[in-house]
Design an enzyme around this catalytic site. Sequence first.
Site, short mmCIF file in Angstrom:
data_model
loop_
_atom_site.label_atom_id
_atom_site.label_comp_id
_atom_site.label_asym_id
_atom_site.label_seq_id
_atom_site.Cartn_x
_atom_site.Cartn_y
_atom_site.Cartn_z
N GLY A 23 0.84 -1.19 0.00
CA GLY A 23 0.00 0.00 0.00
C GLY A 23 0.88 1.24 0.00
O GLY A 23 2.08 1.17 -0.27
N VAL B 235 4.05 -6.23 2.40
CA VAL B 235 3.81 -7.52 3.05
C VAL B 235 4.34 -8.62 2.14
O VAL B 235 4.03 -8.63 0.95
CB VAL B 235 2.31 -7.75 3.34
CG1 VAL B 235 2.10 -9.05 4.10
CG2 VAL B 235 1.73 -6.58 4.12
N LYS C 175 6.05 -8.30 7.62
CA LYS C 175 5.76 -6.88 7.42
C LYS C 175 7.07 -6.11 7.53
O LYS C 175 7.81 -6.28 8.50
CB LYS C 175 4.80 -6.35 8.49
CG LYS C 175 3.37 -6.84 8.38
CD LYS C 175 2.52 -6.17 9.46
CE LYS C 175 1.08 -6.60 9.39
NZ LYS C 175 0.25 -5.92 10.42
N ASP D 58 -9.56 -0.61 14.10
CA ASP D 58 -9.57 -0.61 12.64
C ASP D 58 -10.12 -1.93 12.11
O ASP D 58 -9.54 -2.55 11.20
CB ASP D 58 -8.15 -0.36 12.09
CG ASP D 58 -8.16 0.08 10.62
OD1 ASP D 58 -9.25 0.41 10.11
OD2 ASP D 58 -7.09 0.08 9.99
#
Length: 421
Positions: A128, A133, A152, A248
């Site tokens: 992103g 990832v 990550k 989230d």
Amino acid sequence: MSPTTAFNASLHRLSPGDIWLPDTRASPLIDNELAKQQANLSTSNYLNMSENSSTTSSTNSSIVSINNKLDITADYCNQSLSSAASITSNNNNLSRQSSTNGGGARRHRADTASLKEYGECYKRLGQGTTAIVMVVRKLDQDGRSEKLYAIKQFRKKQKQESEKDYMKKLTSEFCISSTFQHPNIVETIDLVLDDKKRYCTVMEYCPGGDLFTSIMAERMTEIEKACCFKQMIQGLSYLHSMGVAHRDIKPENLLLTMDGKLKITDFGVSDVYRFPWESKGRLSRGLVGSEPYIAPEAFQDKEYFGAAADVWSAGIVFYCISLGGLAWHKAKKTDSAYCGYIRAFEKNETFELFRPLSNHQKRILRRMLDPNPQTRITASELLADPYLGSIAVCHDSIDAHGQVHKHTDGVQPICTISRKK
């Protein structure tokens, strides 16, 4: 009333989260910070675990001292590691065992391991605006893939950010997420350095992809949808029992294994609102998360109950699972669809977009999407509800009634484990 807001990849698909690529000069600092997290530090004032979000952040929210943040995080980790065993024993009698190198204690240490301990980089899963990832695989002596891990990589240090503050932010998410032991939470295994001295978090790999992909595929049966919903609530109830609000919850942060297990991931904006030894917690601060899933009180108030906001987000996910879209874009009075829901709620009427749902689903959704967080149902109360009690969760793709669940039907995992012949 407008029809259900359909998912749109450009609108709805969000970055994997606050996953970061680091500065290679910071090695001594992170060693010092992890060493501090091992120590028995004194309790400081309560903290907000994060100042920003993957999609929305409040530039006007008050930010608690970074120094207090690390102390509280360390205290939480030390206390949670001892209390997690008793909590998880009441959740399917889970044992506190590590998945790292055949067992042993989970790693909270000053000496940072090498990514090579977990194998070689194999595939990139996604990237992103702030995230990378990947999957690594650990090979056996015959050269076949033995174990897969998700990796990550952390973001680079920002120019205006001191190295000390950067290291504290980096370690806090790892320290919180690595205390969890629950079948519906992605396991965080280690914090390591790759061959370029970049810091990486090692986690279990979920080859079934995220729930967003399964919703978009429109292949799940009603039984499988209900199973996913209950597993999400089981994971959320566990997090809240540990005093952590995720903040989230969304389909992109709910991962699936190939045998139908759903797992909550990405604790980049999580908030420790209660220590394990406390019965009462504190309010969360800051507008974080992803707009369609944010509770109305988070938009309206500077402080709010993080756990209650999680339940609201889970309610939006429940609607997404059930009907394959979003009822509104934002829980604010500027959104006409949301205003229509509030009018129906106040009149004790069925919101038009909820009509396709069963009576039990409407009742549960109304409790989860109660605009008043004080009267909103909790995750633990949801699990005690007869409707959720009637939902059979699958184990190894088969539930208690002998029904086969195919949550990931048609999904081709990017990486698979090679089997010896």
